[in-house]
Design a protein around this motif. Structure first.
Motif, PDB file in Angstrom:
ATOM      1  N   ILE A 114      12.927 -35.134  14.716  1.00  0.00           N
ATOM      2  CA  ILE A 114      11.029 -35.444  14.222  1.00  0.00           C
ATOM      3  C   ILE A 114      10.966 -36.707  14.305  1.00  0.00           C
ATOM      4  O   ILE A 114      10.462 -37.410  14.956  1.00  0.00           O
ATOM      5  N   ILE A 115      12.524 -37.742  13.918  1.00  0.00           N
ATOM      6  CA  ILE A 115      11.909 -39.333  14.013  1.00  0.00           C
ATOM      7  C   ILE A 115      12.384 -39.369  15.122  1.00  0.00           C
ATOM      8  O   ILE A 115      11.726 -40.176  16.039  1.00  0.00           O
ATOM      9  N   ILE A 116      13.630 -38.884  15.808  1.00  0.00           N
ATOM     10  CA  ILE A 116      14.134 -39.428  17.183  1.00  0.00           C
ATOM     11  C   ILE A 116      12.472 -38.788  18.417  1.00  0.00           C
ATOM     12  O   ILE A 116      13.044 -39.402  18.593  1.00  0.00           O
ATOM     13  N   LEU A 117      12.155 -37.805  17.702  1.00  0.00           N
ATOM     14  CA  LEU A 117      11.122 -37.370  19.150  1.00  0.00           C
ATOM     15  C   LEU A 117      10.283 -38.253  18.966  1.00  0.00           C
ATOM     16  O   LEU A 117       9.589 -38.530  20.293  1.00  0.00           O
ATOM     17  N   LEU A 118      10.005 -39.254  18.031  1.00  0.00           N
ATOM     18  CA  LEU A 118       8.726 -39.335  17.717  1.00  0.00           C
ATOM     19  C   LEU A 118       9.561 -40.963  18.514  1.00  0.00           C
ATOM     20  O   LEU A 118       8.328 -41.529  19.588  1.00  0.00           O
ATOM     21  N   SER A 119      10.421 -41.380  18.012  1.00  0.00           N
ATOM     22  CA  SER A 119      10.877 -43.116  18.896  1.00  0.00           C
ATOM     23  C   SER A 119      11.190 -42.697  20.337  1.00  0.00           C
ATOM     24  O   SER A 119      10.189 -43.575  21.412  1.00  0.00           O
TER      25      SER A 119
ATOM     26  N   ASP B  64       9.287 -44.942  23.380  1.00  0.00           N
ATOM     27  CA  ASP B  64       9.521 -45.545  24.730  1.00  0.00           C
ATOM     28  C   ASP B  64       9.314 -44.462  25.799  1.00  0.00           C
ATOM     29  O   ASP B  64       8.581 -45.246  26.788  1.00  0.00           O
ATOM     30  N   TRP B  65       8.801 -43.117  25.737  1.00  0.00           N
ATOM     31  CA  TRP B  65       8.648 -43.152  26.939  1.00  0.00           C
ATOM     32  C   TRP B  65       7.128 -43.759  27.210  1.00  0.00           C
ATOM     33  O   TRP B  65       6.140 -43.679  28.839  1.00  0.00           O
ATOM     34  N   THR B  66       5.750 -42.922  26.819  1.00  0.00           N
ATOM     35  CA  THR B  66       4.604 -44.143  27.020  1.00  0.00           C
ATOM     36  C   THR B  66       4.840 -45.298  27.490  1.00  0.00           C
ATOM     37  O   THR B  66       4.212 -45.880  28.248  1.00  0.00           O
ATOM     38  N   SER B  67       5.919 -46.523  25.922  1.00  0.00           N
ATOM     39  CA  SER B  67       5.651 -48.216  26.506  1.00  0.00           C
ATOM     40  C   SER B  67       6.281 -48.130  28.281  1.00  0.00           C
ATOM     41  O   SER B  67       5.538 -48.937  29.129  1.00  0.00           O
ATOM     42  N   SER B  68       6.944 -47.048  28.793  1.00  0.00           N
ATOM     43  CA  SER B  68       7.951 -47.186  30.210  1.00  0.00           C
ATOM     44  C   SER B  68       6.654 -46.486  31.035  1.00  0.00           C
ATOM     45  O   SER B  68       6.839 -47.393  32.499  1.00  0.00           O
ATOM     46  N   VAL B  69       5.980 -45.564  31.044  1.00  0.00           N
ATOM     47  CA  VAL B  69       4.475 -45.227  32.126  1.00  0.00           C
ATOM     48  C   VAL B  69       3.839 -46.808  32.107  1.00  0.00           C
ATOM     49  O   VAL B  69       3.008 -46.786  32.777  1.00  0.00           O
ATOM     50  N   ARG B  70       3.476 -47.280  30.893  1.00  0.00           N
ATOM     51  CA  ARG B  70       2.255 -48.222  30.484  1.00  0.00           C
ATOM     52  C   ARG B  70       2.975 -49.186  31.723  1.00  0.00           C
ATOM     53  O   ARG B  70       2.536 -49.914  32.550  1.00  0.00           O
TER      54      ARG B  70
END
Length: 806
Positions: A632-637, A641-647
């Motif tokens: 769960i922690i890995i998926l959250l991280s 990261d993915w949302t930051s990259s998209v932004r």
């Protein structure tokens, strides 16, 4: 002074009581009357006596001058002479002023300024102006007044020069028929412009003619002075003569036909209707027939004669049924155009009760009969109405019919006899029965006697039972001509029996692993039966297995609820299936062993299961729980990261310029190809690869290392759906989808190019290691080859292929 006035029977008027006359001014009157003086003298001046007093000598009162209208002249015509006593000593100039002299109408009168003679210059019209008021003046040659002005009154004498005139040429009046002599009818009036104080303006009336002369030529007379027309004889009858025309003459000179002038007008006298003719039925008896059970049907037509004015209250007929219809089956409606009476059925009649009706009908008018008029014997008639028998439908005497039975009645049970009656007692007919509606198919009916028998078990809990009542509809049909049918509804009230065991609710729940005073699961039961076969319920745990009663306990809360809780202090987390036996209160009671799934889990201080506890209750070990948390922690991280990259990429896209021109950017654009031939860039392809090979020898002879399967396979071709010649528009979508599905599943369908299948790579490779490839942002790299890659790489070629010039 003195003056001469024509047409006066007396020559002089006196001022005060004393008068004097100059001898030299006397004139003799003509034989027919004494003529007035022709000279008007100005008043004498005041004289002073020896005692110093002023004495006014009394003078003649000046009479008016009368001038007849419409005089033929010759003009100017002398009227009178005006003189002053001082004209012997000095020269005098005379003048007149006033309306008709120096005021409009001007120059009607004139005066000789030296001789003082006054003239009228034109004919006068009394109807325009009946009198004139003038003033006479006397001045010396210097314009100084030598005499006081005197008043002259001129009256225009009326002549009979105007005929009487009626305001209208036609006058309308009315009188009731049957009026007595002396009844006022109407008023006529004529106006004469001549002087009404003389015979010239006095008008008299008379009737010249009457049309028609029925019953006598002189039905009316007119008051000669007032113009009122009245009746002089009886016998006015509108049904014989409805209108009279009378010619009325008006004559002035008090009606003197020899000297007077006349005029005529027409008086139209309408004889108004009164109800002096009672309505009379044309026959002593009328007849008709009516089918039974029909309403709003005209069954007989009554005709009447009335000689009064049509479509008036004196003519409109009103029919009444005075006997023969005590219940009120019939009414009589009057036709407003023909005055006929239509006998109409308003309540259905029954042939089995009344085969005929004998009605007595009387007719009257809307308006009452005139005074002295008696009703006619022909105002009453008899009406015979025959009732026609028709085939009436059978009926169920009790509809709906209600019966009561316990549910669970087995098939083949006789419930009741639901029979219908035939109202046609005089017809020998039979009735047959059938089902019209039986939602659950539980019943059958005997076709001849209507006996209801069950064909299945009656269940109160069925979806077809509403409020414990099951309804079925049956049809009864007779064999008449034509056949008639009636429907009846059977309502079966199902009494509940205890045939449904209760079931436990809820089926799943959770509880804390450690015993708690307030911890527990509230349980209840559901039962499809009704009172008294439901609660209060009895909840208990089974004796087997023994662990159930060792770990769990059930305590009663009320008649419908109980609490399931832990008996021991601690129970390992997990999912437990706890059996509970539930019994209802029926006689005899029914029991049911139900399973409730209970999740036992660690709880927080509020008594709620924790997340870890819930997972543990699912049966996982500690290691599995830790692994799940790490995932769960890995998926959250990763998500962060993915949302930051998209932004970040979105921000760069908004701030960076595109590498290619907007016109070369083909992203999300629709390209329009409107040329049939290809360009230069799509002529270098080997189109032979897309053609079907004539044989498979070149494929079989290929080495085993590589084989292309983009040639057409040697298998039977699939059968495609055949499109109809004229397809329905609704079938186009289905036809396209079927063809697409067949093409996707057909390996023989072009195009034949597909993925290459590499079934053997071979030994060794002439290519170097991929790891030897590297990239560098510095160094001399030649990008001129980008110019050969076409217009899509033109932007990159301009940026990197220019060398030092860029």
């Amino acid at each position: 002074f003195s003056m001469l006035i024509a047409e006066l029977p007396y020559p002089l008027y006196l001022q005060d009581t004393v008068w004097e006359r100059k001898e030299e001014e006397e004139v003799k009157a003509p034989p027919e009357f004494q003529a007035p003086p022709t000279v008007i003298m100005f008043p004498r001046q005041q004289e002073i006596s020896s005692k110093g007093l002023r004495r006014q000598k009394r003078d003649w009162v000046i009479p008016p001058v009368n001038v007849p209208e419409n005089s033929r002249g010759p003009f100017p015509q002398m009227l009178v002479s005006i003189r002053s006593d001082q004209d012997r000593n000095i020269s005098i100039r005379y003048s007149i002023t006033g309306v008709g002299a120096d005021q409009p109408p001007n120059e009607v009168f004139s005066i000789d300024p030296v001789a003082g003679k006054m003239f009228v210059t034109k004919p006068l019209d009394r109807e325009r102006r009946s009198s004139y008021h003038l003033r006479a003046h006397a001045v010396n040659m210097n314009g100084e007044r030598v005499e006081s002005p005197i008043d002259l009154y001129i009256y225009v004498i009326d002549m009979n020069d105007n005929r009487p005139e009626f305001k209208n040429q036609v006058y309308n009046g009315s009188v009731d028929e049957g009026s007595k002599p002396g009844t006022f009818v109407m008023h006529l009036a004529a106006f004469d412009h001549d002087d009404n104080t003389t015979a010239n303006g006095m008008v008299r009336y008379r009737i010249l003619s009457q049309t028609p002369h029925s019953p006598i030529p002189n039905m009316f007379t007119i008051n000669s002075e007032t113009g009122d027309i009245v009746t002089v004889a009886a016998g006015l009858d509108r049904e014989k003569v409805s209108q009279y025309s009378i010619i009325v003459q008006a004559t002035d000179m008090e009606g003197n036909l020899n000297f007077g002038l006349s005029n005529t007008a027409t008086a139209i006298i309408s004889v108004t209707d009164i109800n002096d003719n009672p309505p009379e039925l044309t026959s002593r008896t009328f007849s008709g027939e009516v089918p039974e059970n029909r309403i709003n049907v005209a069954v007989a037509n009554l005709t009447v004669i009335d000689r009064d004015q049509p479509r008036s209250p004196n003519w409109n007929a009103v029919y009444r049924i005075i006997s023969g219809d005590p219940i009120g089956h019939f009414t009589i409606i009057t036709d407003p155009h023909t005055n006929d009476g239509m006998v109409t059925v308003v309540k259905p009649v029954d042939f089995e009760q009344n085969r005929a009706f004998m009605l007595t009908v009387v007719v009257n008018n809307q308006a009452p009969l005139a005074s002295g008029i008696q009703s006619s014997l022909q105002s009453t008639s008899g009406v015979t109405i025959s009732v026609v028998d028709i085939n009436e439908p059978p009926f169920f005497p009790t509809n709906p019919k209600s019966i009561r039975f316990e549910e669970g009645v087995p098939a083949g049970t006789s419930l009741t006899t639901f029979s219908a009656s035939d109202p046609d007692r005089f017809m020998q007919q039979s009735i047959r029965y059938s089902k019209l509606a039986d939602p659950a198919e539980w019943l059958s009916i005997n076709t001849t006697n209507g006996q209801i028998v069950t064909t299945a078990t009656l269940d109160r809990e069925s979806i077809y039972v509403k409020n414990n009542i099951y309804e079925a509809t049956f049809l009864a049909v007779d064999n008449g001509s034509p056949m008639a049918s009636g429907t009846g509804t059977l309502q079966i009230y199902l009494i509940d029996v205890n045939d449904n065991a209760p079931s436990l609710l809820p089926r799943e729940s959770q509880i804390c692993e450690r015993i708690n005073r307030n911890a527990g699961i509230n349980i209840t039961a559901a039962d499809s039966d009704t009172d008294p076969n439901v609660g209060p319920f009895v909840f208990e745990l089974p004796t087997f297995p023994a662990s159930i009663r060792r770990n769990w306990t059930v305590s009663r809360l009320n008649g419908d609820y109980a609490r399931l809780s832990l008996r021991i202090q601690y129970l390992k987390p997990g999912v437990y299936e706890v059996p509970v036996i539930v019994s209802d209160s029926g006689n005899p009671p029914l029991s049911n062993r139900s399973i409730i799934k209970v999740k036992v889990c660690p709880c927080d201080e509020n008594g709620d299961c924790t997340l870890v506890g819930a997972v543990a209750a699912a049966g996982l070990g500690t290691g599995a729980i830790i692994a799940i948390l790490i995932c769960i922690i890995i998926l959250l991280s990763e998500y962060t990261d993915w949302t930051s990259s998209v932004r970040r990429r979105e921000k760069e896209r908004q701030t960076k310029q595109l590498l290619i021109d907007p016109e070369d950017d083909v992203r999300d654009n629709i390209l329009k190809y409107d040329e049939e031939g290809g360009g230069e860039e799509d002529q270098d392809y080997d189109l032979s690869q897309l053609q079907q090979p004539d044989s498979l020898e070149h494929i079989i002879s290929k080495p085993l290392g590589v084989r292309r399967v983009d040639e057409r396979p040697i298998i039977p071709e699939s059968q495609y759906p055949i499109r109809p010649a004229v397809p329905h528009p609704g079938d186009i979508g289905d036809f396209i989808n079927e063809g697409l599905r067949a093409a996707d599943n057909d390996p023989t369908a072009p195009p034949y190019d597909s993925l290459l299948v590499f079934d053997y790579e071979g030994s060794g490779s002439t290519a170097g290691s991929v790891s030897s490839l590297n990239s560098s942002s510095t160094g001399d790299q030649d990008y001129d080859y980008l110019n050969d890659w076409g217009p899509r790489f033109k932007k990159l070629a301009d940026m990197y292929g220019g060398g030092e010039d860029d």
